[in-house]
Design an enzyme around this catalytic site. Sequence first.
Site, PDB file in Angstrom:
ATOM      1  N   ASP A  25     -28.239  13.106 -14.065  1.00  0.00           N
ATOM      2  CA  ASP A  25     -28.128  14.046 -12.692  1.00  0.00           C
ATOM      3  C   ASP A  25     -29.471  14.595 -12.337  1.00  0.00           C
ATOM      4  OD1 ASP A  25     -27.347  15.664 -10.912  1.00  0.00           O
ATOM      5  OD2 ASP A  25     -27.022  17.460 -12.203  1.00  0.00           O
ATOM      6  N   ASN A  73     -18.518  11.824  -5.246  1.00  0.00           N
ATOM      7  CA  ASN A  73     -19.764  11.341  -4.422  1.00  0.00           C
ATOM      8  C   ASN A  73     -19.432  10.505  -3.110  1.00  0.00           C
ATOM      9  OD1 ASN A  73     -21.634  10.435  -7.409  1.00  0.00           O
ATOM     10  ND2 ASN A  73     -21.496  12.185  -6.424  1.00  0.00           N
TER      11      ASN A  73
END
Length: 246
Positions: A25, A73
């Site tokens: 991340d 996503n």
Amino acid sequence: MSTQEPITQEPPAPKVPVHLAIIMDGNGRWAKQQGLPRTKGHERGAESVRVAIRTCRKLGIRYLTVYAFSVENWARPKAEVDALMDLLKRFLRKEEQELHDNKVRLRAIGRLSDLPKSVRRELNRVMHATEHYKEGNLILALSYGGRTEIAAAAREIARKAKAGELDPDKVDESTVSTHLYAPDIPDPDLLIRTSGEMRISNFLLWQISYAELYVTDILWPDFREEQLIKAVEEYGRRHRRFGLSE
Ligand code: FPP
């Protein structure tokens, strides 16, 4: 006083995880800090993946699973999704030699049928070309969701029960495990998350039951060999109890 020679002992081998999983991340934040577009952050992030592969081989970590693209996503702006798919394709082409040099087998988990055909083609090609390597394994989680994976396993188990291929009363933890995307891969021992968020984000929900968690504020593009070694060293100092008492 004893005249005996002191027993010289080899220092104990450092404890390394068999399977390391990473939630990568912070690419977007890294890019923002540098005043660059988000896609540059993903590109730098792909370089960190290469470093992680090498470092895992160096340390003797046999399985490395990276969360490269989640089912969630797909909801990102189309331009970012397209850039990530393009990056993935370039990564597969560019890193194939690296995988051969390090004798690393490429695998993938997730709803792979969601991926564009050109990505699937490249993925299948590199997976096939590296399938004979045994010591190192890179597992890309692509269009991956932990709940999606468990639901797919439940569906398959229900289908088999209906067809009389298995007894519903005998469904246990190992039945579920063997119906996940990669049943032969041991559960992760260590889960690293970069960029400070204290979340699992739908990653390997079933498999991380007893994984040690390591969260660092370092953003993924800055997470390189030194940071990975530090995480593995901390893992080596942890005392894993698997729900048992001391
Ligand atoms: C999270 O950063 C990262 C991703 C959504 C994708 C991970 C992809 C890579 C590391 C690069 C491509 C990987 C391979 C294997 C080629 P973010 O965009 O959520 O960052 P932010 O939270 O700071 O916005």
